[in-house]
Write a protein that holds these residues in place. Sequence first.
Motif, short mmCIF file in Angstrom:
data_model
loop_
_atom_site.label_atom_id
_atom_site.label_comp_id
_atom_site.label_asym_id
_atom_site.label_seq_id
_atom_site.Cartn_x
_atom_site.Cartn_y
_atom_site.Cartn_z
N LEU A 195 3.40 11.67 1.48
CA LEU A 195 2.99 10.49 1.48
C LEU A 195 3.06 9.88 -0.03
O LEU A 195 3.79 10.36 -1.49
N THR A 196 4.04 8.46 -0.10
CA THR A 196 5.15 8.10 -1.41
C THR A 196 3.87 6.73 -1.93
O THR A 196 3.46 5.96 -1.03
N ALA A 197 3.76 6.60 -2.96
CA ALA A 197 2.80 5.84 -3.75
C ALA A 197 3.48 4.75 -3.71
O ALA A 197 4.46 4.50 -3.21
N SER A 198 2.17 3.87 -3.61
CA SER A 198 2.77 2.41 -4.04
C SER A 198 3.46 1.65 -4.68
O SER A 198 3.22 2.44 -5.94
N PRO A 199 4.41 0.54 -4.37
CA PRO A 199 4.66 0.22 -6.23
C PRO A 199 4.42 -0.23 -6.77
O PRO A 199 4.81 -0.70 -8.44
N THR B 193 1.01 -1.32 0.24
CA THR B 193 0.00 0.09 -0.05
C THR B 193 1.02 1.14 -0.52
O THR B 193 2.23 1.82 0.47
N CYS B 194 -0.01 2.67 0.06
CA CYS B 194 0.98 3.84 0.14
C CYS B 194 1.72 4.03 1.84
O CYS B 194 1.54 3.29 2.37
N ARG B 195 3.18 4.13 1.54
CA ARG B 195 3.69 4.69 2.67
C ARG B 195 3.59 5.71 3.14
O ARG B 195 3.86 7.21 2.38
N THR B 196 3.76 6.00 4.47
CA THR B 196 3.41 7.50 4.89
C THR B 196 4.36 7.18 6.71
O THR B 196 4.08 5.77 6.82
N PRO B 197 4.42 8.05 7.19
CA PRO B 197 4.41 7.54 8.99
C PRO B 197 3.17 7.01 9.52
O PRO B 197 2.21 7.32 9.32
N ASP B 198 4.04 6.79 10.57
CA ASP B 198 2.98 6.12 11.52
C ASP B 198 1.82 7.09 11.65
O ASP B 198 0.41 7.02 12.11
N ARG B 199 2.27 8.49 12.33
CA ARG B 199 0.97 9.13 12.63
C ARG B 199 2.88 10.65 12.61
O ARG B 199 3.55 10.41 12.60
#
Length: 275
Positions: free
Chosen positions: A237-241, A213-219
């Motif tokens: 926000l980093t888009a999914s691979p 899924t897309c990557r972000t910090p947990d909070r």
Amino acid sequence: MGDGQPAAEVLSAELAALRARAGNPSFRKMADRSGQISHTTLHEAVRGTRFPSWDTTREFVRACDADEQQWRRRWEELKGVPPEPAVPVGDTAEAAVVKTPAEPVLISAEPAVAEKPRHRRRYALAAVAFVVVLVAAVGAIVVPKLKSGSLVDVGARVPGDNSQFVDDVTVPDGAVLHVGETVQKVWELRNTGSVAWHQRYLQRMDLPPSPGTCRTPDRVLIGDTPPGDHVMVSVPLTASPAPGRCWIGWKMVDAKGAELFSTRRPVYVLVTVVS
């Protein structure tokens, strides 16, 4: 559908939100709960590439322990299913079959009822009026108002606390990102309560996030915000691979991770990832 958003995208986003509220179970676990459908079909339902069948939607809803009838109505609304035809009533009513797109329902034959329709309408109107009065009375008791005139959030963990979503400042819903692209998502929130915000965070609801899924910090930290003030909350926000759709819900928590507004809908990011 707002802003001409396709029905498949709307339903997939709502199903993703339902899954998040259910604790974000894996699709394999949901398939095990269903026993009727594969995990790949369930995953396809939240990708938004095509409108899922009612059978798929029903099993998705059942796996999340949600109200099947409520979701059937929502599915039909988005699908554009016309209302069921009325059963004709003559001097002697015969058996009639009312069909929905997926499941025919047989309505058994009964003699025509010659009761007084005016009386039934009168009773129905009286019942509706009673419910309206009752709801208004209960609302006046359990939903007090702040001095500013905004409603108090009765689900808030801190008395007098309240919040309001104002705007998606960047990355609007449905934005298109390329695989691996990184952007800065910004929400604007307002403190509409009487409690100052200090050491508060927005936290992902789907922790730990599913692989792919897309990557972000947990909070992410919310800046100190006095009552009545607005605050901008930013998250990388980093888009999914891989191409697909990405929905991530966020709720406000304290420094220990305890949720502050249990009855509030999450703020969220919703993007489409392309190659």
